[in-house]
Design a protein around this motif. Structure first.
Motif, PDB file in Angstrom:
ATOM      1  N   GLN A   1      37.215  48.137  37.054  1.00  0.00           N
ATOM      2  CA  GLN A   1      35.832  47.685  36.976  1.00  0.00           C
ATOM      3  C   GLN A   1      35.484  47.250  35.559  1.00  0.00           C
ATOM      4  O   GLN A   1      34.756  46.266  35.352  1.00  0.00           O
ATOM      5  N   MET A   2      36.018  47.960  34.553  1.00  0.00           N
ATOM      6  CA  MET A   2      35.812  47.551  33.165  1.00  0.00           C
ATOM      7  C   MET A   2      36.525  46.224  32.882  1.00  0.00           C
ATOM      8  O   MET A   2      36.019  45.396  32.122  1.00  0.00           O
ATOM      9  N   MET A   3      37.675  46.026  33.506  1.00  0.00           N
ATOM     10  CA  MET A   3      38.373  44.746  33.354  1.00  0.00           C
ATOM     11  C   MET A   3      37.499  43.614  33.882  1.00  0.00           C
ATOM     12  O   MET A   3      37.372  42.561  33.253  1.00  0.00           O
ATOM     13  N   ARG A   4      36.884  43.847  35.039  1.00  0.00           N
ATOM     14  CA  ARG A   4      36.011  42.819  35.617  1.00  0.00           C
ATOM     15  C   ARG A   4      34.848  42.520  34.675  1.00  0.00           C
ATOM     16  O   ARG A   4      34.481  41.349  34.468  1.00  0.00           O
ATOM     17  N   SER A   5      34.268  43.562  34.095  1.00  0.00           N
ATOM     18  CA  SER A   5      33.151  43.362  33.168  1.00  0.00           C
ATOM     19  C   SER A   5      33.580  42.549  31.957  1.00  0.00           C
ATOM     20  O   SER A   5      32.812  41.718  31.453  1.00  0.00           O
ATOM     21  N   MET A   6      34.813  42.771  31.486  1.00  0.00           N
ATOM     22  CA  MET A   6      35.312  42.011  30.336  1.00  0.00           C
ATOM     23  C   MET A   6      35.526  40.544  30.705  1.00  0.00           C
ATOM     24  O   MET A   6      35.273  39.647  29.895  1.00  0.00           O
ATOM     25  N   VAL A   7      35.969  40.275  31.933  1.00  0.00           N
ATOM     26  CA  VAL A   7      36.103  38.876  32.390  1.00  0.00           C
ATOM     27  C   VAL A   7      34.723  38.228  32.437  1.00  0.00           C
ATOM     28  O   VAL A   7      34.540  37.077  32.012  1.00  0.00           O
ATOM     29  N   GLU A   8      33.749  38.958  32.965  1.00  0.00           N
ATOM     30  CA  GLU A   8      32.382  38.428  33.023  1.00  0.00           C
ATOM     31  C   GLU A   8      31.842  38.124  31.631  1.00  0.00           C
ATOM     32  O   GLU A   8      31.044  37.197  31.454  1.00  0.00           O
ATOM     33  N   ALA A   9      32.301  38.887  30.631  1.00  0.00           N
ATOM     34  CA  ALA A   9      31.857  38.671  29.253  1.00  0.00           C
ATOM     35  C   ALA A   9      32.631  37.555  28.561  1.00  0.00           C
ATOM     36  O   ALA A   9      32.345  37.226  27.407  1.00  0.00           O
ATOM     37  N   GLY A  10      33.636  36.974  29.258  1.00  0.00           N
ATOM     38  CA  GLY A  10      34.390  35.866  28.684  1.00  0.00           C
ATOM     39  C   GLY A  10      35.563  36.278  27.824  1.00  0.00           C
ATOM     40  O   GLY A  10      36.073  35.491  27.027  1.00  0.00           O
ATOM     41  N   GLU A  11      36.046  37.531  27.999  1.00  0.00           N
ATOM     42  CA  GLU A  11      37.130  38.034  27.162  1.00  0.00           C
ATOM     43  C   GLU A  11      38.504  37.559  27.604  1.00  0.00           C
ATOM     44  O   GLU A  11      39.468  37.641  26.866  1.00  0.00           O
ATOM     45  N   GLY A  12      38.617  37.048  28.845  1.00  0.00           N
ATOM     46  CA  GLY A  12      39.912  36.570  29.310  1.00  0.00           C
ATOM     47  C   GLY A  12      40.055  36.741  30.805  1.00  0.00           C
ATOM     48  O   GLY A  12      39.072  36.878  31.531  1.00  0.00           O
ATOM     49  N   LEU A  13      41.314  36.737  31.278  1.00  0.00           N
ATOM     50  CA  LEU A  13      41.637  36.903  32.690  1.00  0.00           C
ATOM     51  C   LEU A  13      42.024  38.352  32.957  1.00  0.00           C
ATOM     52  O   LEU A  13      42.353  39.097  32.040  1.00  0.00           O
ATOM     53  N   ALA A  14      42.037  38.752  34.242  1.00  0.00           N
ATOM     54  CA  ALA A  14      42.426  40.118  34.584  1.00  0.00           C
ATOM     55  C   ALA A  14      43.045  40.144  35.965  1.00  0.00           C
ATOM     56  O   ALA A  14      42.655  39.381  36.855  1.00  0.00           O
ATOM     57  N   LEU A  15      44.006  41.037  36.146  1.00  0.00           N
ATOM     58  CA  LEU A  15      44.589  41.302  37.447  1.00  0.00           C
ATOM     59  C   LEU A  15      44.026  42.635  37.930  1.00  0.00           C
ATOM     60  O   LEU A  15      44.222  43.670  37.290  1.00  0.00           O
ATOM     61  N   VAL A  16      43.313  42.609  39.065  1.00  0.00           N
ATOM     62  CA  VAL A  16      42.599  43.799  39.535  1.00  0.00           C
ATOM     63  C   VAL A  16      42.897  44.030  41.012  1.00  0.00           C
ATOM     64  O   VAL A  16      43.417  43.161  41.716  1.00  0.00           O
TER      65      VAL A  16
END
Length: 297
Positions: A225-240
């Motif tokens: 869920q924190m990974m998703r929040s970081m993607v929403e913030a424009g920090e990069g891509l994530a595999l979830v």
């Protein structure tokens, strides 16, 4: 010390006044004062000193306060159980899940259970899989839910749903109507990393590190869920996991599975040879239905 002593000392620590403590405990002031004196006599030292009408805790009382807090923490489950037995004639249903499942799957499932069994009390906690196993072994939980098989001899692990690892990306990063993405397409991309205590993390990171050039990971977080929040913030891509990816497009994120797919399972964990209560079995059936519907969408 008796439990009554502890109750009076705790009340006085919180209020600093005999009259207020008596109101709190619903006791006569004289009884509170007598109980305090009895406790001090048994202990052999003073617990409070009176200064301008207020009671101030002594050093000894402040040290006792730490252990008194532990007593109240230990009593809390007993009080909850007693309350549930009085109100419902049944203990609460205790469910523990890993963080990705607490966002949508469990709230929707418990809401559905409430419609079916309106008087069944529920407790929902989130813990890592290893702690879920400990809680089940200590009989502190009735049902555990995780995306990882703990492979423990005393834990029954039942697969109740299967999905695929998803890529999350800022809106517009994927091509319109793109259904899959190759792992090779992530070469050189800026990605969010996951701490290596997650059993799935080493497998995925080994695949990513084998890419040339390897993806760049500047930030690591603890949960999907924190990974998703970081993607929403424009920090990069994530595999979830697929549950974390639910509703991604509504949140203006792109999402799609990898190709070849990386499967992931939802497991129901319980103590081996333990007979589930009717409420626990009903909830498990609901979770299975809800998970299948969510993953199908």
């Amino acid at each position: 010390m008796r439990l009554r002593h502890i109750e009076v000392i705790q009340a006085l620590l919180q209020t600093g006044h005999l009259g207020t403590a008596a109101e709190w405990l619903q006791l006569p002031v004289a009884e509170v004062e007598s109980t305090l004196r009895d406790a001090e006599e048994q202990l052999g030292f003073m617990l409070f000193s009176s200064v301008r009408g207020r009671l101030h805790a002594t050093r000894e009382a402040r040290e006792l306060q730490i252990e008194i807090a532990h007593v109240y923490e230990a009593l809390e489950p007993v009080q909850r159980l007693a309350s549930s037995l009085k109100q419902y004639q049944a203990p609460p249903l205790r469910i523990i899940c890993t963080a990705p499942l607490a966002h949508k799957l469990l709230p929707h499932s418990i809401a559905a259970l409430r419609r079916r069994l309106p008087d069944t009390p529920c407790t929902l906690l989130t813990q890592p899989t290893r702690d879920i196993v400990k809680s089940l072994l200590l009989r502190e939980a009735d049902l555990g839910l995780s995306l990882h098989d703990p492979d423990h001899g005393d834990i029954d692990c039942q697969t109740i749903a299967q999905g695929k690892i998803q890529l999350l990306a800022p809106h517009g990063w994927l091509q319109p109507k793109q259904k899959y993405i190759s792992l090779q397409d992530l070469a050189g991309q800026s990605m969010i990393g996951l701490e290596d205590h997650d059993p799935l993390s080493p497998t995925l990171e080994n695949k990513l590190h084998a890419l040339r050039p390897a993806p760049v990971i500047h930030t690591r977080v603890q949960t999907h869920q924190m990974m998703r929040s970081m993607v929403e913030a424009g920090e990069g891509l994530a595999l979830v996991d697929p549950f974390t990816a639910l509703g991604a497009r509504t949140a203006e994120l792109d999402a799609c599975p990898l190709a070849p797919a990386v499967p992931i399972s939802l497991y129901a964990l319980s103590l081996k040879n333990a007979e589930p209560s009717p409420a626990a079995q009903a909830l498990l059936d609901i979770i299975t239905e809800q998970a299948a519907a969510m993953l199908a969408n």
